[in-house]
Design a protein around this motif. Structure first.
Motif, PDB file in Angstrom:
ATOM      1  N   MET A  98      37.715  80.043  41.897  1.00 47.17           N
ATOM      2  CA  MET A  98      38.695  78.984  42.119  1.00 47.17           C
ATOM      3  C   MET A  98      38.618  77.970  40.980  1.00 47.17           C
ATOM      4  SD  MET A  98      38.953  76.343  45.367  1.00 47.17           S
ATOM      5  CE  MET A  98      39.396  77.634  46.541  1.00 47.17           C
ATOM      6  N   THR A  99      39.744  77.604  40.422  1.00 49.60           N
ATOM      7  CA  THR A  99      39.771  76.651  39.315  1.00 49.60           C
ATOM      8  C   THR A  99      40.321  75.288  39.717  1.00 49.60           C
ATOM      9  OG1 THR A  99      41.905  77.530  38.621  1.00 49.60           O
ATOM     10  CG2 THR A  99      39.938  78.451  37.562  1.00 49.60           C
ATOM     11  N   GLU A 100      40.941  75.180  40.868  1.00 50.83           N
ATOM     12  CA  GLU A 100      41.345  73.883  41.393  1.00 50.83           C
ATOM     13  C   GLU A 100      41.435  73.980  42.899  1.00 50.83           C
ATOM     14  OE1 GLU A 100      46.120  73.729  41.073  1.00 50.83           O
ATOM     15  OE2 GLU A 100      45.063  73.533  39.147  1.00 50.83           O
ATOM     16  N   LEU A 101      41.085  72.873  43.554  1.00 54.25           N
ATOM     17  CA  LEU A 101      41.107  72.877  45.012  1.00 54.25           C
ATOM     18  C   LEU A 101      42.542  72.974  45.510  1.00 54.25           C
ATOM     19  CD1 LEU A 101      38.464  70.143  45.964  1.00 54.25           C
ATOM     20  CD2 LEU A 101      38.236  72.632  46.098  1.00 54.25           C
ATOM     21  N   SER A 102      42.744  73.903  46.419  1.00 53.19           N
ATOM     22  CA  SER A 102      44.077  74.072  47.000  1.00 53.19           C
ATOM     23  C   SER A 102      43.948  74.072  48.507  1.00 53.19           C
ATOM     24  CB  SER A 102      44.693  75.397  46.528  1.00 53.19           C
ATOM     25  OG  SER A 102      43.844  76.477  46.837  1.00 53.19           O
ATOM     26  N   GLY A 103      44.680  73.190  49.158  1.00 56.83           N
ATOM     27  CA  GLY A 103      44.605  73.110  50.605  1.00 56.83           C
ATOM     28  C   GLY A 103      43.345  72.384  51.045  1.00 56.83           C
ATOM     29  N   ASP A 104      43.134  72.346  52.351  1.00 54.67           N
ATOM     30  CA  ASP A 104      41.980  71.655  52.917  1.00 54.67           C
ATOM     31  C   ASP A 104      40.763  72.573  52.937  1.00 54.67           C
ATOM     32  OD1 ASP A 104      43.443  69.358  53.359  1.00 54.67           O
ATOM     33  OD2 ASP A 104      44.085  70.017  55.363  1.00 54.67           O
ATOM     34  N   ILE A 105      39.588  71.989  52.634  1.00 55.37           N
ATOM     35  CA  ILE A 105      38.314  72.688  52.796  1.00 55.37           C
ATOM     36  C   ILE A 105      37.818  72.410  54.208  1.00 55.37           C
ATOM     37  CG2 ILE A 105      35.945  72.878  51.984  1.00 55.37           C
ATOM     38  CD1 ILE A 105      37.859  73.877  49.944  1.00 55.37           C
ATOM     39  N   SER A 106      37.544  73.457  54.951  1.00 57.45           N
ATOM     40  CA  SER A 106      37.075  73.286  56.326  1.00 57.45           C
ATOM     41  C   SER A 106      35.658  72.734  56.318  1.00 57.45           C
ATOM     42  CB  SER A 106      37.101  74.621  57.072  1.00 57.45           C
ATOM     43  OG  SER A 106      38.419  75.093  57.188  1.00 57.45           O
ATOM     44  N   LEU A 107      35.484  71.538  56.901  1.00 59.81           N
ATOM     45  CA  LEU A 107      34.178  70.885  56.898  1.00 59.81           C
ATOM     46  C   LEU A 107      33.872  70.345  58.285  1.00 59.81           C
ATOM     47  CD1 LEU A 107      34.430  68.730  53.630  1.00 59.81           C
ATOM     48  CD2 LEU A 107      33.162  70.863  53.930  1.00 59.81           C
ATOM     49  N   PRO A 108      32.650  70.523  58.759  1.00 58.06           N
ATOM     50  CA  PRO A 108      32.255  69.865  60.005  1.00 58.06           C
ATOM     51  C   PRO A 108      31.975  68.393  59.754  1.00 58.06           C
ATOM     52  CG  PRO A 108      30.419  71.126  59.121  1.00 58.06           C
ATOM     53  CD  PRO A 108      31.591  71.387  58.223  1.00 58.06           C
ATOM     54  N   SER A 109      31.729  67.640  60.804  1.00 57.66           N
ATOM     55  CA  SER A 109      31.445  66.218  60.692  1.00 57.66           C
ATOM     56  C   SER A 109      30.179  65.990  59.858  1.00 57.66           C
ATOM     57  CB  SER A 109      31.261  65.623  62.090  1.00 57.66           C
ATOM     58  OG  SER A 109      30.890  64.271  62.011  1.00 57.66           O
ATOM     59  N   GLY A 110      30.204  64.927  59.038  1.00 55.57           N
ATOM     60  CA  GLY A 110      29.034  64.584  58.233  1.00 55.57           C
ATOM     61  C   GLY A 110      29.147  64.988  56.786  1.00 55.57           C
ATOM     62  N   TRP A 111      30.167  65.771  56.440  1.00 59.43           N
ATOM     63  CA  TRP A 111      30.344  66.233  55.057  1.00 59.43           C
ATOM     64  C   TRP A 111      31.704  65.786  54.560  1.00 59.43           C
ATOM     65  CZ3 TRP A 111      25.766  67.966  53.668  1.00 59.43           C
ATOM     66  CH2 TRP A 111      24.928  68.491  54.649  1.00 59.43           C
ATOM     67  N   SER A 112      31.785  65.364  53.313  1.00 60.66           N
ATOM     68  CA  SER A 112      33.034  64.770  52.847  1.00 60.66           C
ATOM     69  C   SER A 112      33.181  64.931  51.336  1.00 60.66           C
ATOM     70  CB  SER A 112      33.049  63.268  53.201  1.00 60.66           C
ATOM     71  OG  SER A 112      31.987  62.594  52.546  1.00 60.66           O
ATOM     72  N   SER A 121      37.004  80.020  50.768  1.00 62.12           N
ATOM     73  CA  SER A 121      37.722  80.933  49.879  1.00 62.12           C
ATOM     74  C   SER A 121      36.738  81.785  49.097  1.00 62.12           C
ATOM     75  CB  SER A 121      38.595  80.133  48.912  1.00 62.12           C
ATOM     76  OG  SER A 121      39.000  80.932  47.813  1.00 62.12           O
ATOM     77  N   ASP A 122      37.101  83.034  48.847  1.00 65.68           N
ATOM     78  CA  ASP A 122      36.256  83.913  48.032  1.00 65.68           C
ATOM     79  C   ASP A 122      36.058  83.358  46.621  1.00 65.68           C
ATOM     80  OD1 ASP A 122      35.998  85.688  50.094  1.00 65.68           O
ATOM     81  OD2 ASP A 122      37.613  87.013  49.416  1.00 65.68           O
ATOM     82  N   GLY A 123      36.925  82.430  46.220  1.00 65.60           N
ATOM     83  CA  GLY A 123      36.829  81.854  44.889  1.00 65.60           C
ATOM     84  C   GLY A 123      35.744  80.808  44.739  1.00 65.60           C
ATOM     85  N   ILE A 124      35.074  80.459  45.838  1.00 60.02           N
ATOM     86  CA  ILE A 124      33.951  79.520  45.781  1.00 60.02           C
ATOM     87  C   ILE A 124      32.664  80.322  45.873  1.00 60.02           C
ATOM     88  CG2 ILE A 124      32.763  77.616  46.941  1.00 60.02           C
ATOM     89  CD1 ILE A 124      35.501  76.609  47.842  1.00 60.02           C
ATOM     90  N   ALA A 125      31.885  80.289  44.802  1.00 51.80           N
ATOM     91  CA  ALA A 125      30.650  81.069  44.752  1.00 51.80           C
ATOM     92  C   ALA A 125      29.420  80.221  44.997  1.00 51.80           C
ATOM     93  CB  ALA A 125      30.522  81.754  43.378  1.00 51.80           C
TER      94      ALA A 125
END
Length: 615
Positions: free
Chosen positions: A468-482, A523-527
């Motif tokens: 992934m070269t740029e963030l697209s859409g929302d990243i699913s995160l639980p509470s406490g991470w931002s 996303s598979d684009g995040i390693a």
């Protein structure tokens, strides 16, 4: 011929517009170091401070502040050294250019130091005391005044003489803590340093170890003190080769010899069994190295030449002046790496990450050429060889790739190296840990002093993922991470609150985050995912990413993974790798400058100020 002493060098640099005299009074307590760091960052000249508060000796800063100036200083001998290196690497190639061989034999004649009498040694002309030396303190919480460009000389107790001598740049504290004023100086040397062999032999023999500390002299002496030389080659020999002349050493009855052209020499000896607290001191990882027991020198005398100059530098979060040292040393020795480590094409200790925390390497895969390169095989053997080689063994993270996958890959293009590795690595297979082992003395991310872990990431074979070269859409995160951000292609940085954990205790919140992503995959684009205290700062620049990620994490305790599992004692994960790079309670504090002094120094550099134009 190179410079015989520091005075010749200063005059020549000034004549060529590469040095600026600073006539205003400058305090060696914090002010001189701050000015030197500012001028270094601006790519400025060498600085000669002629009015030093509390000392009659002028101070020379930023001498090696640019690679270009360092090359200029040694311009008379670089060609000879390059020829000798080529002879070692490929004698046939050197013979194709016979004209370049003419200076090689003459250069070799400079390898052997020569002895001179005391009357021929300006370094022994005058005596002083420790408290009269410039009391350089670089950072607000330093434990006292330190010599930052020392040349610490020792000889093997059972085999005295130049042949088994060691010249190293080890930190020397000349005031503060419990040291008796004018009588004792602290000696902080780290593991894998040559003086340790001499110290161990002195302990074995039950005798004091004679030690001299030189400051200044021929610039070649300072470079030789930090050179990673092959076994059996004394640093004095390399100083002669680099300096273009035999190093003149004057005998001192009952003591070790002294370079005749040194600016200062502290003469003394070490009680083989005694230590005193040394530190803290701002160091090259960008943090304080804390107070620990280290040997100390009982001082017998302090000598200096009549026109003595006190050279100094200031260390801190890289890049600093020692970055130029490292780049220059790589130019001199880089071609020798394949002769020492077969199959290795290039090695790069990443300065922005503090040098030892992160090592990059390009190797080769020749085990099964008939089968194509599909996974790391020989790379693992080469990684073990690297981690068994001198100071390279202090590396904490080693990232190694195969040349065959991209012969054009430049090891100094760090972003390209990360992208190449992350596109290919299999997190289930290609992670190899060493736990409960040694790391850099100055790295406090591990389990204790000189103690931590290592992680080899080896990647070879075809591309496995598109990053992934740029963030697209929302990243699913639980509470406490931002505040998710991309630091590099495929590298996500998250901000998380600090946790009060004991050293080595796993963070259940990160484990829960990994479990969350098992159910709602990234996303598979995040390693790779890095957890930071400040994701915006960490992702703002490549240097920030490297510094935060690799100085603030210990592989054995701070590496997690999505869908992690252990199979046949091998740990891996099928989802992204996660590194916790937040500051921990047991980490050393980062270096911060004094705000009031910052304002004063900035005012000196204003358009009407005496330092205008330097930074």
């Amino acid at each position: 011929m190179g410079y015989i002493n520091l005075q010749d060098c200063v005059e020549d640099l000034e004549r060529h517009g590469m040095l600026r005299r600073i006539e205003l009074p400058v305090d060696p307590y914090l002010e001189a170091g701050m000015i030197q760091r500012r001028v270094y960052q601006a790519g400025g000249p060498a600085l000669l401070f002629t009015q030093v508060t509390g000392s009659a000796f002028p101070m020379l800063g930023n001498l090696f502040g640019t690679l270009e100036r360092t090359r200029f200083i040694f311009r008379d001998t670089l060609r000879t050294i390059e020829t000798l290196v080529k002879l070692k690497v490929n004698p046939f190639q050197a013979l194709k250019e016979p004209g370049r061989l003419l200076g090689a034999p003459l250069g070799a004649l400079h390898l052997l130091p020569k002895r001179v009498g005391q009357s021929q040694a300006p370094a022994l002309s005058c005596r002083t005391k420790l408290s009269a030396l410039p009391q350089l303190v670089s950072w607000p919480n330093d434990g006292g005044a330190f010599i930052t460009l020392p040349q610490v000389y020792s000889e093997h107790p059972s085999k005295p003489g130049f042949g088994k001598s060691n010249l190293g740049m080890y930190r020397v504290q000349i005031s503060g803590n419990q040291y008796q004023p004018d009588k004792q100086v602290g000696l902080h040397y780290q593991i894998h340093r040559g003086i340790g062999v001499h110290h161990q032999e002195a302990i074995k023999r039950g005798e004091r170890l004679k030690v001299n500390v030189f400051v200044g002299g021929a610039p070649a002496m300072s470079v030789a003190a930090v050179m990673p030389l092959p076994e059996g080659m004394p640093e004095l020999s390399f100083a002669g080769l680099l300096g273009g002349h035999r190093i003149a050493m004057a005998d001192l009855p009952g003591c070790l010899p002294v370079p005749a052209e040194a600016d200062f020499c502290i003469v003394g000896s070490i009680d083989p069994h005694a230590t005193l607290p040394e530190g803290p001191f701002g160091d090259h990882l960008g943090y304080y190295s804390l107070t620990h027991p280290f040997p100390f020198i009982e001082v017998e005398a302090v000598y200096h030449r009549p026109d003595a100059i006190w050279p100094f530098t200031s260390v801190g979060r890289p890049p600093q002046e020692d970055t130029s040292f490292g780049a220059f040393i790589h130019e001199l020795t880089g071609d020798l790496i394949p002769t020492v480590l077969p199959g290795i094409k290039a090695v790069h200790a990443v300065d922005a990450a503090g040098v030892h925390p992160l090592l990059l390497a390009i190797g080769s895969e020749r085990y099964t050429p008939y089968d194509g390169v599909t996974r790391p095989l020989e790379l693992l053997t080469q990684a073990n060889a690297i981690l068994g080689q001198g100071q390279l063994s202090l590396a904490k993270y080693l990232l190694i790739t195969a040349e065959q996958d991209n012969p054009e890959l430049d090891i100094h293009d760090i972003g390209a190296m990360f992208r190449h590795l992350l596109e290919r690595i299999d997190w289930q297979r290609d992670l190899h840990f060493q736990t409960s082992t040694t790391i850099d003395t100055l790295d406090y991310s591990g389990g204790g002093f000189n103690s931590g872990s290592k992680l080899v990431m080896a990647a070879a074979g075809p591309v496995r993922r598109s990053l992934m070269t740029e963030l697209s859409g929302d990243i699913s995160l639980p509470s406490g991470w931002s505040r998710p951000a991309l630091a590099l292609p495929g590298v996500l940085v998250l901000q998380g609150s600090a946790q009060a954990l004991d050293n080595g205790e796993p963070d259940q919140a990160i484990q829960a985050l990994c479990s969350f992503w098992e159910q709602q995959p990234l996303s598979d684009g995040i390693a790779l995912v890095v957890i930071a205290d400040d994701s915006e700062f960490c992702s703002r620049s490549l240097d920030n990413f490297l510094w935060v990620t690799f100085t603030r994490s210990n592989p054995a305790s701070d590496v997690y993974g999505v869908a992690a599992a252990t199979r046949q004692r091998h740990w891996g994960c099928s989802g992204p790798l996660v590194i916790d790079a937040r500051r921990k309670s047991f980490h050393a504090p980062p270096l911060e400058e004094d705000p009031a002094l910052e304002q004063r120094v900035n005012a000196l550099a204003a358009p009407s100020g005496p330092l205008h134009g330097l930074f």
